[in-house]
Write an enzyme that holds these catalytic residues in place. Structure first.
Site, PDB file in Angstrom:
ATOM      1  N   HIS A  65      -4.092 -19.829 -11.950  1.00  0.00           N
ATOM      2  CA  HIS A  65      -3.947 -19.206 -10.631  1.00  0.00           C
ATOM      3  C   HIS A  65      -4.615 -20.052  -9.552  1.00  0.00           C
ATOM      4  CE1 HIS A  65      -2.708 -15.858  -8.207  1.00  0.00           C
ATOM      5  NE2 HIS A  65      -3.937 -15.646  -7.749  1.00  0.00           N
ATOM      6  N   ARG A 125      -6.539  -0.996  -4.623  1.00  0.00           N
ATOM      7  CA  ARG A 125      -5.859  -1.993  -3.796  1.00  0.00           C
ATOM      8  C   ARG A 125      -4.565  -1.438  -3.225  1.00  0.00           C
ATOM      9  NH1 ARG A 125      -3.138  -7.434  -6.462  1.00  0.00           N
ATOM     10  NH2 ARG A 125      -1.933  -8.086  -4.643  1.00  0.00           N
ATOM     11  N   LYS A 139       0.817  -1.200   0.000  1.00  0.00           N
ATOM     12  CA  LYS A 139       0.000   0.000   0.000  1.00  0.00           C
ATOM     13  C   LYS A 139       0.856   1.256   0.000  1.00  0.00           C
ATOM     14  CE  LYS A 139      -3.414   0.210   2.819  1.00  0.00           C
ATOM     15  NZ  LYS A 139      -4.231   0.138   4.052  1.00  0.00           N
ATOM     16  N   HIS A 147     -11.478  -7.945  -4.271  1.00  0.00           N
ATOM     17  CA  HIS A 147     -11.981  -7.845  -5.647  1.00  0.00           C
ATOM     18  C   HIS A 147     -13.488  -7.546  -5.645  1.00  0.00           C
ATOM     19  CE1 HIS A 147      -8.340  -9.044  -7.795  1.00  0.00           C
ATOM     20  NE2 HIS A 147      -8.153  -9.965  -6.858  1.00  0.00           N
TER      21      HIS A 147
END
Length: 610
Positions: free
Chosen positions: A337, A280, A264, A290
């Site tokens: 993924h 995000r 962040k 999400h």
């Protein structure tokens, strides 16, 4: 190798230094030279006979008799002895080797002499050629006597300057990435940086008809005010890369503060301690992992503002942006993924104030994750959220009863979801496509009037591209994502039309500015020209009085022309004011009738353009 006894007797006793001879020095080479000189002074010695040969550095030739082949005079102690050459006293093999060595020495000397003379002649010729060239170029600046010296100095200066430039260039721009080191920059024109990344034709046939308002996306984003950019991050669309661009690669008055080891970043407005970006990498997953359109539209205002702040700032604008991707590639990338252990269990899926129940949204796997699942099992699950994910995340789920599939028939539900996703996408402030990185960057910069520091990179090799599937599997994936396929076709058409529209608008704006600049410069030129002419007439008062009316008429026409050419675009006079400014006396109108018709036509064209 020792000599035979007869050879030793023929040579006589060993040489002894004279009484006045200098003592032996520590240098063996100098001592040998001194002994050779003493031996040469004695008559009848071998050294004297050798000394009688040709001088040093001069060869007898290849066919001449070797120097050591000359007969030696017998000493007084061996008078009448047979004269034999020195080579006869040596072995046959030794004589042959010495003869070959002598011949090779003469051949090497000749080659070196020829090479030296050739290089000297070449250098002399080159010097004369350069002297002639410099004499042609710098002839007026130099005399004939010192031309050679000056040309040599100038040539040396040019060589040193070239070497210095090469060193500086390698220091400033190392490697082959510098544009100055690329020969293509000089041989071919600069390619368009925004050409099609997928190597397709830049011209395409549009399938949908969009209005000017749909194509022109220019947001008045006030980063110092209360506006907020909200990034809707869809899984496996390249949103992570784009999110990093927003916090690390954008030019701002107060850039985002990103610390090493932390995902962040702190993106505050200039002079304030509040964020201008909801994503995000700035605020984290504040509305869930999400979060989709339904969650963000209901969650973001409540997160960034309290009830009191919402009442005080009702004019806050939320600008939603997102990234889309080809459905087949995105589906395969999500499968890879999930195969590595991703679950997205932290997603809330909040709709209409509550999350879905286990009956409304069953799980496709038992256990902690779905790692190692094959592609067939991934496609066979009917509750897999990877199917038509982009349509579901961009549509308003409250229109179809959220995740309750029993509210309406499936066909009607799909139609409502698709239309809702298209409408939300079209009215978003901005959306980009993963397959067009440079065009995505261009449209974002034109939409928000914010520039990126470095250009985006198009990655054609991804995990999805490494998966080899046959035509049957590809058709099945397209069938499972038929809503996403139609949405992506719609989004791609809208995206490319917006890009072409913005590029044409940019070219028209640049052309208009060039025309204004040319007209302004032409007006300034006419102004300075007639001012200089009027000054010249005032300095020569003894002119013909009959020419005065024509001069006054020309000055009035010139003033009107200058007034129309040099006034700004914001001060456009009305036609009535133009007619009043062009009114003249009757005598001036009569004298002006034949000379100013073309000028008034030009003024009329300028007024029409204004």
């Amino acid at each position: 190798m020792a000599l035979p006894a007869c050879a030793a007797r023929a040579l006589g006793p060993p040489l002894q230094p004279e009484r006045e001879a200098p003592a032996r020095t520590t240098c063996p080479r100098r001592h040998s030279r001194v002994e050779a000189e003493l031996a040469a002074s004695r008559p009848g010695s071998v050294a004297a006979s050798v000394r009688a040969g040709p001088p040093r550095g001069v060869s007898r030739g290849f066919n001449s008799q070797p120097l050591l082949d000359e007969p030696l005079k017998a000493s007084s102690s061996l008078a009448g002895a047979a004269r034999a050459p020195l080579f006869a006293l040596l072995a046959r093999g030794r004589r042959r080797r010495m003869h070959d060595l002598r011949r090779r020495w003469d051949l090497g000397s000749l080659c070196r002499a020829l090479l030296t003379r050739g290089l000297a002649a070449l250098g002399h010729s080159l010097k004369h050629v350069l002297g002639a060239i410099f004499s042609k170029i710098f002839g007026p600046l130099a005399s004939v006597g010192n031309m050679d010296e000056k040309s040599n100095k100038l040539l040396l200066a040019l060589v040193m300057l070239f070497l210095f430039a090469v060193i500086v260039l390698q220091y400033v721009c190392p490697g082959t990435e510098c544009q100055l080191l690329r020969l293509q920059a000089f041989s071919s024109p600069m390619p368009d940086p925004y050409r099609s990344e997928d190597e397709s034709s830049a011209r395409f046939v549009p399938r949908y008809n969009f209005s000017r308002g749909d194509l022109l996306r220019k947001v008045d984003f006030d980063i110092k005010g209360d506006d907020l950019i909200v990034f809707l991050h869809i899984q496996k669309t390249g949103g992570t890369t784009f999110g990093r661009h927003l916090v690390r690669n954008i030019q701002l008055e107060q850039p985002c503060e990103c610390r090493v080891g932390q995902k962040k970043c702190t993106c505050h407005r200039p002079g304030k301690r509040e964020t201008w970006l909801f994503s995000r990498f700035s605020t984290g997953w504040s509305c869930g992992l999400h979060a989709d359109w339904t969650e963000l539209t209901s969650c973001v205002p409540a997160v960034v503002d309290s009830k009191r702040d919402a009442r005080l700032r009702p004019s806050r604008n939320f600008h939603y942006i997102t990234i889309l991707r080809d459905p087949v590639s995105r589906y395969l990338s999500e499968w890879r993924h999930v195969q590595r252990g991703a679950t997205w269990k932290a997603s809330l899926h909040v709709c209409d104030g509550r999350p879905p129940t286990s009956e409304e949204l069953p799980s496709c796997y038992t256990g902690d994750d779905w790692s190692g699942c094959p592609l067939k099992e991934f496609m066979d699950c009917p509750y897999n959220l990877a199917n038509n994910r982009q349509v579901r995340m961009l549509s308003d789920l409250t229109l179809v009863g959220c995740y309750n599939l029993s509210v309406m028939p499936e066909k009607q539900r799909n139609k409502v979801l698709l239309e809702s996703a298209k409408s939300n996408l079209k009215h978003m402030a901005f959306f980009g496509l993963t397959e067009f990185q440079r065009k995505t960057q261009y449209l974002f910069e034109k939409t928000f009037n914010m520039n990126f520091i470095s250009p985006f990179t198009q990655y054609n090799t991804t995990r999805a591209s490494s998966v080899e599937i046959n035509e049957e599997i590809q058709k099945r994936i397209e069938g499972l994502n038929f809503l996403d396929m139609e949405l992506y076709s719609y989004a791609k058409d809208l995206f490319l039309q917006r890009y072409q529209f913005m590029r044409q608008k940019e070219h028209q704006e640049a052309r208009r500015k060039r025309q204004e600049q040319r007209k302004f410069l032409k007006g300034r030129f006419l102004q300075t020209h007639f001012q200089s002419q009027s000054q010249g007439q005032s300095q020569n008062p003894s002119q013909n009085p009959s020419q005065t009316p024509n001069l006054n008429a020309n000055q009035n026409v010139t003033q009107n022309l200058i007034q129309n050419l040099t006034q700004s675009s914001g001060q456009n006079p009305s036609p009535k004011e133009n007619r009043e400014s062009q009114k003249q006396s009757p005598g001036q109108e009569q004298s002006d009738g034949n000379t100013s018709n073309g000028t008034h036509d030009y003024i009329g064209s300028v007024e029409k353009w204004r």
